[in-house]
Design a protein around this motif. Sequence first.
Motif, PDB file in Angstrom:
ATOM      1  N   LEU A 160    -111.384  68.470 -30.145  1.00 48.94           N
ATOM      2  CA  LEU A 160    -111.461  67.776 -30.807  1.00 48.94           C
ATOM      3  C   LEU A 160    -111.188  66.962 -29.460  1.00 48.94           C
ATOM      4  O   LEU A 160    -110.792  66.435 -28.760  1.00 48.94           O
ATOM      5  CB  LEU A 160    -109.744  67.576 -32.059  1.00 48.94           C
ATOM      6  CG  LEU A 160    -109.742  68.717 -32.548  1.00 48.94           C
ATOM      7  CD1 LEU A 160    -108.634  68.183 -33.869  1.00 48.94           C
ATOM      8  CD2 LEU A 160    -111.492  68.867 -33.645  1.00 48.94           C
ATOM      9  N   THR A 161    -111.643  66.076 -29.884  1.00 48.67           N
ATOM     10  CA  THR A 161    -112.090  64.738 -29.454  1.00 48.67           C
ATOM     11  C   THR A 161    -111.456  62.960 -29.337  1.00 48.67           C
ATOM     12  O   THR A 161    -110.129  62.218 -29.231  1.00 48.67           O
ATOM     13  CB  THR A 161    -113.174  63.914 -28.805  1.00 48.67           C
ATOM     14  OG1 THR A 161    -114.008  63.330 -29.349  1.00 48.67           O
ATOM     15  CG2 THR A 161    -113.943  65.454 -27.670  1.00 48.67           C
ATOM     16  N   ASN A 162    -110.943  62.772 -31.441  1.00 52.95           N
ATOM     17  CA  ASN A 162    -110.304  62.141 -31.613  1.00 52.95           C
ATOM     18  C   ASN A 162    -109.755  62.684 -33.132  1.00 52.95           C
ATOM     19  O   ASN A 162    -110.681  63.133 -34.455  1.00 52.95           O
ATOM     20  CB  ASN A 162    -111.162  60.439 -31.843  1.00 52.95           C
ATOM     21  CG  ASN A 162    -110.246  59.219 -32.428  1.00 52.95           C
ATOM     22  OD1 ASN A 162    -109.544  59.178 -31.898  1.00 52.95           O
ATOM     23  ND2 ASN A 162    -111.276  58.441 -33.424  1.00 52.95           N
ATOM     24  N   THR A 163    -108.705  62.289 -33.503  1.00 57.54           N
ATOM     25  CA  THR A 163    -108.187  63.223 -34.735  1.00 57.54           C
ATOM     26  C   THR A 163    -108.061  61.328 -35.721  1.00 57.54           C
ATOM     27  O   THR A 163    -108.172  60.685 -35.557  1.00 57.54           O
ATOM     28  CB  THR A 163    -106.766  63.333 -34.823  1.00 57.54           C
ATOM     29  OG1 THR A 163    -105.896  63.034 -34.422  1.00 57.54           O
ATOM     30  CG2 THR A 163    -107.381  65.369 -33.823  1.00 57.54           C
ATOM     31  N   THR A 164    -106.923  61.915 -37.035  1.00 50.52           N
ATOM     32  CA  THR A 164    -106.588  60.897 -38.306  1.00 50.52           C
ATOM     33  C   THR A 164    -105.861  60.912 -38.644  1.00 50.52           C
ATOM     34  O   THR A 164    -104.780  61.692 -37.647  1.00 50.52           O
ATOM     35  CB  THR A 164    -107.723  61.201 -39.391  1.00 50.52           C
ATOM     36  OG1 THR A 164    -107.893  59.763 -40.367  1.00 50.52           O
ATOM     37  CG2 THR A 164    -107.683  62.428 -40.044  1.00 50.52           C
ATOM     38  N   ASP A 165    -104.838  59.485 -38.768  1.00 49.95           N
ATOM     39  CA  ASP A 165    -103.587  59.601 -39.139  1.00 49.95           C
ATOM     40  C   ASP A 165    -103.564  60.138 -40.799  1.00 49.95           C
ATOM     41  O   ASP A 165    -102.304  59.496 -41.318  1.00 49.95           O
ATOM     42  CB  ASP A 165    -103.111  57.912 -39.119  1.00 49.95           C
ATOM     43  CG  ASP A 165    -102.927  57.152 -37.674  1.00 49.95           C
ATOM     44  OD1 ASP A 165    -102.940  58.539 -36.883  1.00 49.95           O
ATOM     45  OD2 ASP A 165    -103.454  56.423 -37.867  1.00 49.95           O
ATOM     46  N   LEU A 166    -104.689  59.961 -41.363  1.00 53.28           N
ATOM     47  CA  LEU A 166    -104.708  60.670 -43.023  1.00 53.28           C
ATOM     48  C   LEU A 166    -104.490  61.808 -43.463  1.00 53.28           C
ATOM     49  O   LEU A 166    -104.943  62.640 -44.026  1.00 53.28           O
ATOM     50  CB  LEU A 166    -106.237  60.001 -43.242  1.00 53.28           C
ATOM     51  CG  LEU A 166    -106.291  58.558 -43.321  1.00 53.28           C
ATOM     52  CD1 LEU A 166    -107.600  58.387 -43.718  1.00 53.28           C
ATOM     53  CD2 LEU A 166    -104.439  57.564 -44.399  1.00 53.28           C
TER      54      LEU A 166
END
Length: 293
Positions: A160-166
């Motif tokens: 992963l390089t970027n995730t989400t707060d959801l």
Amino acid sequence: MLTKRIHSWLGMSFYVAPLSSYDVEGPIKLRVNFDSSLAWSGDIPEVVFWNAGERKWFLARESSCSGNSTTDWSFGTLSVSVCRTWDEETGKKEEKSKRSSPETFLSQPTQFAVVKVDSKFQNTAPVIPSHLYFTMKEDDVLTVQLDYVDEEDDLVVFHLTNTTDLGDVHLSPSGLLTFRPCLNCEGRALIAYKVSEKDIPYGNPLAAEGIIEMEIESVEDPPLLFYYADEMNAPKVATDIPVHFTYEQNRINSTERSFWIGVFDPDTGDRVKFLQEQNGRSGGGYFALKPSS
């Protein structure tokens, strides 16, 4: 590493095997002949070996401890030193010099061949879908195997390089993605990932990046009721709605009984009210309570 690089096979293949009662104490030096008068435009001779564990051909010089490989075009000879071509524990080719042990050398019968290989080989990056889109309910769990194509069949690893707060995201090195939205979360979630080549013997590993978009749809969640009554050791979550409290009149000293009621609704915007029923009869009775959004 040899996908689409081998242009032709030169002569018969051959086997090299250690004697069962003797240990190989050093690299084996192979010297093979090839026809230097052939049309070699852009090609070079190479010795390759068959890796039975991975079912692929590999360059013999990549198994060499020292990396020695010499070609004599005048006499049409190619010399290469070979160490291990087989990992005894996993049945896989070992990395060049990184994991190779000087105490262990050729230990398994190995098939070799002489081939014409494209010397102008250019490694290409993996190819992945530029954008993936999914729709899901907020209470669902998304599991998907990410795909890719690599022209040279190089080994790759996902991260992963970027995730989400959801929600919670997990991506395995092999590309298995799992996403669980957080409680009462809705909207658009974007996740960025990368697939990178690994353990390649030529040049720098190449990579490709991708984006996954997920549209999370809201779901009306029922409220959760919990309660505590006289003679209970701890609060209890109601699994059946409505909750009935039953008692016998002749076993209580007064007409008062104590109940503590609580409710939790994941949908923070909902208003919760209680609906109750009560029935008293001679010899007993019941009190029923249920929440309603």
